[in-house]
Design a protein around this motif. Structure first.
Motif, short mmCIF file in Angstrom:
data_model
loop_
_atom_site.label_atom_id
_atom_site.label_comp_id
_atom_site.label_asym_id
_atom_site.label_seq_id
_atom_site.Cartn_x
_atom_site.Cartn_y
_atom_site.Cartn_z
N SER A 4 96.69 46.25 32.70
CA SER A 4 96.92 44.81 32.84
C SER A 4 95.65 44.05 32.48
O SER A 4 94.59 44.31 33.05
N PRO A 5 95.73 43.10 31.55
CA PRO A 5 94.51 42.36 31.19
C PRO A 5 93.95 41.55 32.35
O PRO A 5 92.74 41.30 32.40
N ASP A 6 94.79 41.16 33.28
CA ASP A 6 94.34 40.38 34.43
C ASP A 6 93.94 41.28 35.59
O ASP A 6 92.80 41.24 36.07
N LEU A 7 94.86 42.13 36.05
CA LEU A 7 94.60 42.95 37.23
C LEU A 7 93.50 43.99 37.00
O LEU A 7 92.82 44.39 37.94
N SER A 8 93.32 44.42 35.77
CA SER A 8 92.30 45.43 35.48
C SER A 8 90.89 44.90 35.75
O SER A 8 89.97 45.68 36.01
N ARG A 9 90.71 43.61 35.68
CA ARG A 9 89.38 43.04 35.91
C ARG A 9 88.90 43.32 37.33
O ARG A 9 87.69 43.36 37.59
N LEU A 10 89.83 43.55 38.24
CA LEU A 10 89.48 43.88 39.62
C LEU A 10 89.67 45.36 39.89
O LEU A 10 88.83 46.00 40.53
N ALA A 11 90.76 45.94 39.39
CA ALA A 11 91.12 47.32 39.74
C ALA A 11 90.31 48.37 38.98
O ALA A 11 90.15 49.49 39.47
N CYS A 12 89.83 48.04 37.79
CA CYS A 12 89.01 49.01 37.04
C CYS A 12 87.63 49.12 37.67
O CYS A 12 87.19 48.24 38.42
N SER A 13 86.92 50.18 37.35
CA SER A 13 85.62 50.40 37.99
C SER A 13 84.61 49.34 37.62
O SER A 13 83.71 49.03 38.39
N ARG A 14 84.71 48.77 36.43
CA ARG A 14 83.79 47.77 35.89
C ARG A 14 82.37 48.32 35.78
O ARG A 14 81.38 47.59 35.85
N MET A 15 82.28 49.63 35.54
CA MET A 15 80.98 50.29 35.43
C MET A 15 80.53 50.50 33.99
O MET A 15 79.44 51.02 33.76
N SER A 16 81.35 50.13 33.03
CA SER A 16 81.04 50.48 31.64
C SER A 16 79.73 49.89 31.15
O SER A 16 78.98 50.55 30.43
N ALA A 17 79.41 48.65 31.51
CA ALA A 17 78.15 48.05 31.06
C ALA A 17 76.96 48.76 31.70
O ALA A 17 75.92 48.97 31.06
N TYR A 18 77.10 49.17 32.96
CA TYR A 18 76.00 49.85 33.64
C TYR A 18 75.77 51.24 33.06
O TYR A 18 74.63 51.73 33.03
N LEU A 19 76.84 51.88 32.59
CA LEU A 19 76.69 53.16 31.91
C LEU A 19 76.09 52.97 30.52
O LEU A 19 75.22 53.74 30.09
N ALA A 20 76.53 51.93 29.82
CA ALA A 20 76.05 51.70 28.45
C ALA A 20 74.56 51.46 28.40
O ALA A 20 73.88 51.90 27.46
N TRP A 21 74.02 50.75 29.39
CA TRP A 21 72.60 50.44 29.39
C TRP A 21 71.80 51.33 30.34
O TRP A 21 70.60 51.13 30.54
#
Length: 506
Positions: free
Chosen positions: A236-253
């Motif tokens: 979900s483009p909306d619900l994923s903003r909360l339900a996903c880990s949101r760690m991708s930027a922290y892993l990338a850098w």
């Protein structure tokens, strides 16, 4: 008794003995834990300089944007807050120039860094540094990033190696034990010390902020409250903003290592009601290294198709192609979900995986534009831009591998299924906010009376569709399936499978 004080005169020809030092060169590993170069620094008898270089070659590279450098600045500031009485030395200039200048005032003995799975520009830079180190008798020790292995030609037992790396004990790093070099002000005045501009230091609350402290705060919030519905809302483009880990930027850098993340997942494995979400998450952490490994093993995919048989594949390249490309880049294609996703990226630097795939599909399949046009643009917008994942995914979603299932996304279907109530569209395409749910996904079907009723004039307030996705989808399927069935593509596909698909030893 008089004491003679030795003075080094300008014309003194006696050799000046420089202090020997070691260097930890930070790149995309902006943290102080699970960090092999820093582990080596703890054992160093020589002073250690903690270094980051702001390189003009990257500042001007089309893949990067102010959002990335702001995140880097925040990450370095976070490291400085964790360190006791030393800070990261940040220099400006090409890496070669910076190391040459450092070597003028100190005797560089060893450089420690992680291997960077980066763009062609960073690979070429590393070749120059390697040559410079050889010529100047400086040892450069590079350590693997995550479970990505340099120089392998196949995936024999790669999965076993990944598991071993991810489950290895994380050795603690005590930065107080490091014999840090603290450059004197007079030395710093002679070096190209970088001072972050105001734009880097500004805060934009629409974006995630960099730094290890923020990384762990976000990860902990995932396991405390947000993540239980991960497996059900990640598309979900909306619900994923909360339900996903949101760690991708922290892993990338590199604010947190993949191993730290994975072991945190394992530590929470037995949480009741979480099994499906944690299985889905752990598999994606595995795929993270898989795609980066693919790029490491075949970095030419930044410039050419992974399946070389697609080298003669043709795209549109006329005036309408440029107009369509501009509409796609800015979020004015006339397809609400495409436009909402692109505008969300401009504003926040994030959309979920499925919507990224849809954006690439719309560019390459429906607009019939070259994937190389879109890759740098999306890289600039993705706060979590990771070269290896970015290019491997771009190749797969654009249909240039010859081994993956073709996915030609219908943006209307995605919109109706993944944002049925139009919540995401209304947030990022506010000119359509007054439309009812049954019309917000297909505004081009509005009658003149409905346009007047909802105060949306097509072609004025919101564009009409720039292409007919029914027709473009049909053409794309015919063309891509014909190519994928060709002998040349299949032959190349066999080569790709042999090199990039995991196999187990007998």
């Amino acid at each position: 008794m008089a004491i003679k004080v030795g003075v080094l005169h300008v014309n003194d020809t006696r050799p000046f003995k420089k202090q020997s030092i070691n260097v930890v060169w930070l790149k995309r590993d902006l943290r102080l834990s699970d960090h092999a170069p820093l582990q080596q620094a703890m054992c160093s008898s020589l002073p250690v300089l903690l270094l980051y270089i702001v390189e003009p070659e990257l500042l001007g590279d089309p893949h990067y944007d102010i959002r990335h450098w702001r995140f880097v600045h925040q990450s370095i500031e976070d490291m400085n807050c964790q360190l006791a009485d030393v800070t990261v030395t940040v220099l400006s200039g090409s890496a070669l120039e910076c190391f040459e200048q450092l070597n003028q005032y100190w005797q560089l003995t060893t450089i420690w860094s992680h291997q960077e799975v980066g763009l062609g520009v960073t690979f070429d830079r590393d070749l120059l540094i390697k040559q410079w180190c050889t010529e100047n008798k400086v040892t450069w020790s590079e350590f693997e990033t995550g479970a990505v292995r340099r120089g392998i030609t196949n995936r024999l037992d790669w999965d076993k190696s990944w598991q071993k790396t991810m489950r290895a004990t994380i050795s603690p790093i005590d930065t107080l034990r490091v014999h840090w070099l603290r450059p004197q002000p007079d030395k710093l005045e002679l070096l190209p010390v970088f001072k972050a501009p105001l734009a880097w230091r500004a805060t934009d609350t629409h974006f995630q902020s960099g730094g290890t402290a923020n990384a762990w705060r976000v990860l902990n919030s995932f396991f405390q409250e947000r993540g239980q519905s991960y497996a059900f809302h990640l598309s979900s483009p909306d619900l994923s903003r909360l339900a996903c880990s949101r760690m991708s930027a922290y892993l990338a850098w590199g604010n947190i290592s993949l191993r730290e993340f994975y072991q945190t997942v394992l530590a929470n494995w037995d949480q009741k009601g979480w099994r499906k979400s944690l299985i889905a998450l752990s598999s994606r952490l595995h795929w993270h290294c898989h795609f980066v490994q693919k790029f490491e093993s075949e970095c030419s995919i930044e410039y050419q198709p992974l399946n070389r048989a697609y080298g003669s594949f043709t795209y549109k390249n006329d005036d309408s192609a440029l107009q369509h490309f501009e509409a796609w880049k800015t979020g004015y294609t006339g397809y609400p979900m495409v436009d909402a996703c692109m505008r969300a990226l401009h504003k926040t630097g994030y959309v979920n995986f499925r919507m990224r795939a849809m954006l690439v599909s719309f560019l390459c399949h429906h607009l019939q534009l070259d994937w190389r046009w879109g890759a740098p643009h999306l890289a600039r917008l993705f706060l979590d831009f990771e070269p290896g994942i970015h290019y491997a995914q771009f190749q797969m979603q654009s249909g240039m591998t010859g081994i993956n299932t073709l996915r030609i996304y219908n943006p209307v279907k995605q919109s109706q299924e993944k944002d049925p109530d139009g919540i995401f569209i209304r947030e990022y395409v506010p000119e359509l906010a007054e439309l009812p749910n049954e019309l917000i996904h297909t505004p081009w079907l509005l009658t003149p009376m409905e346009q007047a009723m909802y105060q949306v004039q097509l072609g004025v307030d919101y564009p009409k569709p720039i292409v007919d996705i029914v027709e473009t989808g049909r053409v794309a399927r015919d063309v891509l399936w014909r190519w994928q069935k060709s002998g040349a593509v299949r032959k190349e596909g066999a080569r790709i499978l042999a090199r990039h698909v995991q196999v187990k030893s007998r």
